[in-house]
Write an enzyme that holds these catalytic residues in place. Structure first.
Site: not given
Ligand code: PGA
Length: 252
Positions: A10, A12, A96, A98, A168, A174, A214
């Site tokens: 992803n 982003k 997601h 976010e 997740e 993140g 992560s």
């Molecule tokens: P990350 O993000 O690997 O940077 O923690 C995962 C995601 O948002 O799908």
């Protein structure tokens, strides 16, 4: 039942079109010998058609990070499932954390988005996960149950043949904090039984459940070796082809 692992990146809101094509091309070269794992990257809408063109004749699939559920119309700033499909995507990430957090997506809008994806033949990756507070208050399972059952409300088995679920935990995205093996195992087992309860044993057996939060080359093997984990949704570590390939090839 054998499920083909999916390692999805992803991207982003990172990378211009040129940068995205450059990383995608490097990744395609590194992935040329990958056979038993599906690899997907989700660039921004702007980069998607460019990346799709640069990955033609490679074994990397493309996904979008979101869609709008209406087919077309006066919806300034939005992009429909049809447009995403026509641009070369096979997958679309939906719900997601976010998007739930910053753009107020709800289980109801998530459900409509999955419907729009399925209608045009895009494979939905439904993201679910609990916040740190919810975990501390022991609400993890009830939060996940609601996200899955409301997100998938009204669908028949045929509609969901290509559904992918991505667990997740919000507190692991993140942050560099990964969920422990036991925590992931427990949740994935729970989700597998939930799919059986809501739909059927066959459906539950065939549906891939990814872990995200992560994931990096160092922890990938521990996480991917968990029985009910069928791949990963990777943010930060997917932006660099050399890092991402080490997650994809965690078993080698
Ligand atoms: P990350 O993000 O690997 O940077 O923690 C995962 C995601 O948002 O799908």
């Amino acid at each position: 039942m054998k499920r083909t692992p999916l390692i999805a990146g992803n991207w982003k809101m990172y990378k211009t079109g040129t940068e995205a094509v450059e990383t995608a091309t490097t990744l395609a070269r590194l992935c040329s010998d990958i056979k038993d794992t599906e690899v997907m990257i989700a660039p921004t809408f702007l980069s998607l058609p460019l990346v799709a063109a640069s990955l033609e004749d490679t074994n990397i699939k493309i996904g979008a990070q979101n869609l709008y559920f209406e087919k077309q119309g006066a919806f300034t700033g939005e992009v429909s499932a049809d447009m995403i499909k026509a641009a070369g995507a096979q997958y679309v990430i939906i719900g997601h954390s976010e998007r739930r957090l910053y753009f107020r997506e709800t289980d109801t809008s998530v459900c409509r988005k999955i419907k729009a994806a399925v209608e045009v033949g895009l494979k939905p990756i439904l993201c679910i996960g609990e916040s740190e507070t919810q975990r501390n208050e022991e609400k993890t399972f009830s939060v996940l149950d609601k996200q899955v059952s409301d997100g998938l409300k009204g669908f028949g088995l045929d509609d969901l043949a290509h559904l992918v679920l991505a667990y997740e935990p919000v507190w692991a995205i993140g942050t560099g904090k990964t969920a422990g093996v036991d925590q992931v195992m427990q949740v994935h087992q729970h989700l597998r039984s939930l799919l059986e309860k809501l739909f059927s044993k066959d459906f539950s057996d065939q549906t891939r459940i990814l872990y995200g939060g992560s994931v990096n080359p160092e922890n990938a093997k521990n996480l991917m070796d968990i029985e009910d984990v069928d791949g990963a949704l990777v943010g930060g570590a997917s932006l660099d082809a050399d890092k991402f390939i080490n997650i994809i090839k965690y078993n080698k």
